[in-house]
Motif scaffolding. Structure first.
Motif, PDB file in Angstrom:
ATOM      1  N   SER A 235       0.829  -1.214   0.000  1.00 55.96           N
ATOM      2  CA  SER A 235       0.000   0.000   0.000  1.00 55.96           C
ATOM      3  C   SER A 235       0.861   1.260   0.000  1.00 55.96           C
ATOM      4  CB  SER A 235      -0.951   0.003   1.196  1.00 55.96           C
ATOM      5  OG  SER A 235      -0.250   0.018   2.417  1.00 55.96           O
ATOM      6  N   MET A 236       1.965   1.256   0.730  1.00 55.87           N
ATOM      7  CA  MET A 236       2.839   2.435   0.729  1.00 55.87           C
ATOM      8  C   MET A 236       3.541   2.607  -0.611  1.00 55.87           C
ATOM      9  SD  MET A 236       4.519   3.151   4.462  1.00 55.87           S
ATOM     10  CE  MET A 236       5.569   1.700   4.515  1.00 55.87           C
ATOM     11  N   LEU A 237       4.002   1.501  -1.200  1.00 50.42           N
ATOM     12  CA  LEU A 237       4.643   1.576  -2.518  1.00 50.42           C
ATOM     13  C   LEU A 237       3.681   2.109  -3.571  1.00 50.42           C
ATOM     14  CD1 LEU A 237       6.677  -1.763  -2.659  1.00 50.42           C
ATOM     15  CD2 LEU A 237       7.635   0.533  -2.791  1.00 50.42           C
ATOM     16  N   LEU A 238       2.470   1.561  -3.603  1.00 42.34           N
ATOM     17  CA  LEU A 238       1.495   1.997  -4.593  1.00 42.34           C
ATOM     18  C   LEU A 238       1.034   3.425  -4.324  1.00 42.34           C
ATOM     19  CD1 LEU A 238      -0.646  -1.249  -5.042  1.00 42.34           C
ATOM     20  CD2 LEU A 238       1.056  -0.301  -6.611  1.00 42.34           C
ATOM     21  N   GLY A 239       0.839   3.765  -3.047  1.00 39.79           N
ATOM     22  CA  GLY A 239       0.460   5.128  -2.705  1.00 39.79           C
ATOM     23  C   GLY A 239       1.521   6.130  -3.132  1.00 39.79           C
ATOM     24  N   PHE A 240       2.779   5.782  -2.896  1.00 33.22           N
ATOM     25  CA  PHE A 240       3.892   6.649  -3.296  1.00 33.22           C
ATOM     26  C   PHE A 240       3.961   6.785  -4.811  1.00 33.22           C
ATOM     27  CE2 PHE A 240       8.325   6.955  -4.718  1.00 33.22           C
ATOM     28  CZ  PHE A 240       8.691   8.172  -4.140  1.00 33.22           C
ATOM     29  N   LEU A 241       3.849   5.677  -5.540  1.00 29.94           N
ATOM     30  CA  LEU A 241       3.940   5.719  -6.999  1.00 29.94           C
ATOM     31  C   LEU A 241       2.761   6.476  -7.618  1.00 29.94           C
ATOM     32  CD1 LEU A 241       5.239   2.121  -7.763  1.00 29.94           C
ATOM     33  CD2 LEU A 241       6.458   4.268  -8.165  1.00 29.94           C
ATOM     34  N   LEU A 242       1.573   6.345  -7.027  1.00 27.71           N
ATOM     35  CA  LEU A 242       0.422   7.082  -7.543  1.00 27.71           C
ATOM     36  C   LEU A 242       0.563   8.571  -7.241  1.00 27.71           C
ATOM     37  CD1 LEU A 242      -2.532   4.650  -6.761  1.00 27.71           C
ATOM     38  CD2 LEU A 242      -1.562   5.220  -8.983  1.00 27.71           C
ATOM     39  N   ALA A 243       1.118   8.913  -6.081  1.00 31.58           N
ATOM     40  CA  ALA A 243       1.392  10.322  -5.777  1.00 31.58           C
ATOM     41  C   ALA A 243       2.427  10.875  -6.757  1.00 31.58           C
ATOM     42  CB  ALA A 243       1.884  10.459  -4.341  1.00 31.58           C
ATOM     43  N   PHE A 244       3.441  10.068  -7.048  1.00 39.52           N
ATOM     44  CA  PHE A 244       4.485  10.461  -7.998  1.00 39.52           C
ATOM     45  C   PHE A 244       3.904  10.704  -9.386  1.00 39.52           C
ATOM     46  CE2 PHE A 244       7.366   8.762 -11.318  1.00 39.52           C
ATOM     47  CZ  PHE A 244       8.364   9.721 -11.260  1.00 39.52           C
ATOM     48  N   THR A 245       3.117   9.757  -9.895  1.00 44.88           N
ATOM     49  CA  THR A 245       2.530   9.922 -11.228  1.00 44.88           C
ATOM     50  C   THR A 245       1.513  11.057 -11.246  1.00 44.88           C
ATOM     51  OG1 THR A 245       0.956   8.146 -10.688  1.00 44.88           O
ATOM     52  CG2 THR A 245       2.890   7.534 -11.963  1.00 44.88           C
ATOM     53  N   CYS A 246       0.835  11.281 -10.137  1.00 48.36           N
ATOM     54  CA  CYS A 246      -0.144  12.369 -10.030  1.00 48.36           C
ATOM     55  C   CYS A 246       0.548  13.732 -10.156  1.00 48.36           C
ATOM     56  CB  CYS A 246      -0.877  12.265  -8.697  1.00 48.36           C
ATOM     57  SG  CYS A 246      -1.911  13.687  -8.297  1.00 48.36           S
ATOM     58  N   ILE A 247       1.623  13.930  -9.407  1.00 48.53           N
ATOM     59  CA  ILE A 247       2.324  15.219  -9.437  1.00 48.53           C
ATOM     60  C   ILE A 247       3.036  15.409 -10.774  1.00 48.53           C
ATOM     61  CG2 ILE A 247       4.190  16.562  -8.373  1.00 48.53           C
ATOM     62  CD1 ILE A 247       3.338  15.411  -5.686  1.00 48.53           C
ATOM     63  N   CYS A 248       3.577  14.340 -11.337  1.00 48.11           N
ATOM     64  CA  CYS A 248       4.170  14.424 -12.681  1.00 48.11           C
ATOM     65  C   CYS A 248       3.110  14.839 -13.700  1.00 48.11           C
ATOM     66  CB  CYS A 248       4.781  13.084 -13.088  1.00 48.11           C
ATOM     67  SG  CYS A 248       6.338  12.690 -12.268  1.00 48.11           S
ATOM     68  N   PHE A 249       1.889  14.319 -13.546  1.00 45.34           N
ATOM     69  CA  PHE A 249       0.790  14.661 -14.446  1.00 45.34           C
ATOM     70  C   PHE A 249       0.492  16.156 -14.378  1.00 45.34           C
ATOM     71  CE2 PHE A 249      -3.817  15.411 -14.792  1.00 45.34           C
ATOM     72  CZ  PHE A 249      -4.030  15.014 -16.101  1.00 45.34           C
ATOM     73  N   ILE A 250       0.416  16.711 -13.174  1.00 49.37           N
ATOM     74  CA  ILE A 250       0.167  18.148 -13.025  1.00 49.37           C
ATOM     75  C   ILE A 250       1.319  18.958 -13.612  1.00 49.37           C
ATOM     76  CG2 ILE A 250      -0.160  20.015 -11.347  1.00 49.37           C
ATOM     77  CD1 ILE A 250      -1.409  17.927  -9.467  1.00 49.37           C
ATOM     78  N   ASP A 251       2.532  18.479 -13.377  1.00 44.18           N
ATOM     79  CA  ASP A 251       3.738  19.196 -13.807  1.00 44.18           C
ATOM     80  C   ASP A 251       3.856  19.263 -15.330  1.00 44.18           C
ATOM     81  OD1 ASP A 251       6.012  20.624 -12.915  1.00 44.18           O
ATOM     82  OD2 ASP A 251       7.292  18.948 -13.496  1.00 44.18           O
ATOM     83  N   ILE A 252       3.282  18.279 -16.028  1.00 45.05           N
ATOM     84  CA  ILE A 252       3.339  18.255 -17.492  1.00 45.05           C
ATOM     85  C   ILE A 252       2.713  19.512 -18.091  1.00 45.05           C
ATOM     86  CG2 ILE A 252       2.294  17.143 -19.525  1.00 45.05           C
ATOM     87  CD1 ILE A 252       2.735  14.480 -18.135  1.00 45.05           C
TER      88      ILE A 252
END
Length: 376
Positions: A235-252
């Motif tokens: 859950s922590m790995l997936l939560g971290f990776l989804l947060a990472f992809t989420c912020i990368c998405f905004i940053d695009i």
């Protein structure tokens, strides 16, 4: 790998589609064939999740499925999306730290402050070291460009909240895994549509999907001998990776020269990201509000989560997970349809619909109680 890419180029085969296909396939297979061994060792060494007050299961179940998820993601991303570790140099180190902390917590139960320290460290690594941060709010509450240090602080807090929020929805079979598949698919498709520069993130998204789908095969099993949980490791790995992809998405969508102007002119990008991750966000906010309203600690465990409410309606884990995912997919669809609306109005709509979903089970329960009283 480069020789393989050269061979594909010479034969006219798209390297990108091969990477996506093989990344998905091998991540699925690695997780699928790793989990039986993990289950066997867990049972032999008694590394099991003991039923507690908040548990929705009755017997001992292995809870180290997150190891297989990390194993497949780490291998397949390094092979099929190795560019990610060049672009984001602290990403793999952050995953290793979360793996260690997650395993320790699943086996011996770490103190909360130690997990928090680790989460702060990995968040700081990725925000400061890899510069993955929220630079602008695109006009939400009238805020555009954010000061660097405020941006760093806000982004670290966002990572920590999403890691723990995703951990909190991992309370019934299929919910955390199923929702992570949905989120990864939406982010992956979005990255694909936004151009070749984002292709490594597309591959990462499909690697996550493959790994989690294989995990769900065992997590949703009706046979206790083959059943497993992802635990805090997963859950922590997936939560971290989804947060990472989420912020990368905004940053695009940010023009790095002018952060007050979205590069692709989609000012609702942060709200869309919130909508995609609306379930863990709303579920966490709701339980905290309820606990504070009842004058309890916001960190005190209870059964006020959305999935607990559905289980009280005598629904199975599968049905509860299905209903929750379908409803929050509806919110994502509404957000996409209204994506060109005023960002503040759209954010209000998303949050309102999110909280409505959190209280639909309460409304159904109240109607059933009134019906029983009228019959009696």
């Amino acid at each position: 790998m480069k020789n393989f890419e050269l061979f594909l180029t010479q034969t006219g085969i798209s390297i990108f589609y091969v990477k996506v296909g093989l990344g998905f396939l091998f991540s699925f297979l690695i997780t699928f064939f790793s989990i039986p061994t993990i289950i066997k060792i867990s049972r032999k060494k008694n590394l099991m999740d003991e039923p507690g007050v908040r548990s929705s299961h009755l017997g001992k179940i292995p809870n180290l499925g997150g190891i297989a998820i990390f194993y497949s993601i780490g291998i397949c991303t390094s092979i099929f999306a190795y560019e990610i570790f060049d672009l984001y140099k602290f990403l793999f180190a952050s995953l290793i730290i979360l793996l260690y902390v997650g395993i320790m917590d699943d086996i011996v139960v770490m103190r909360a402050y130690k997990k928090l320290v680790a989460q702060v460290v990995v968040s700081a690594f990725i925000v400061i070291g890899s510069d993955v941060r929220i630079r602008s709010l695109f006009g939400i509450f009238g805020i555009f460009e954010i000061n660097y240090w405020i941006s760093v602080f806000f982004s670290i807090i966002t990572f920590i909240i999403l890691i723990n929020a995703f951990n909190l929805i991992d309370g019934i079979d299929g919910l955390a895994g199923g929702y992570s598949v949905i989120c990864s698919a939406i982010f992956g498709i979005s990255y694909y549509r936004l151009g070749e520069y984002n292709y490594p993130l597309v591959v990462l998204s499909f690697v996550i999907i493959g790994s989690v789908l294989a995990f769900l095969y065992y997590n949703l099993s009706n046979y206790r001998a083959t059943k497993i949980f992802m635990g805090d490791t997963g859950s922590m790995l997936l939560g971290f990776l989804l947060a990472f992809t989420c912020i990368c998405f905004i940053d695009i969508f940010i023009d790095k020269n002018r952060v007050d102007i979205p590069r692709y002119h989609l000012k609702s990008a942060p709200v869309i990201a919130v909508a995609i991750l609306i379930l863990p966000i709303v579920d966490t906010l709701n339980v905290i509000i309820v606990r504070l309203w009842n004058r309890k600690s916001p960190f005190e465990a209870d059964k006020n989560h959305i999935h607990h409410k559905l289980l009280k309606q005598n629904l199975t884990h599968r049905r509860s997970s299905f209903y929750i995912v379908v409803y929050y997919l509806f919110i994502i669809g509404v957000t996409y349809f209204l994506r060109h609306s005023n960002v503040n109005l759209l954010l209000f709509t998303v949050m309102f619909l999110g909280f409505v979903g959190a209280y639909i089970p309460d409304a159904v329960s109240a109607l059933q109680n009134n019906k029983r009283k009228s019959i009696n």
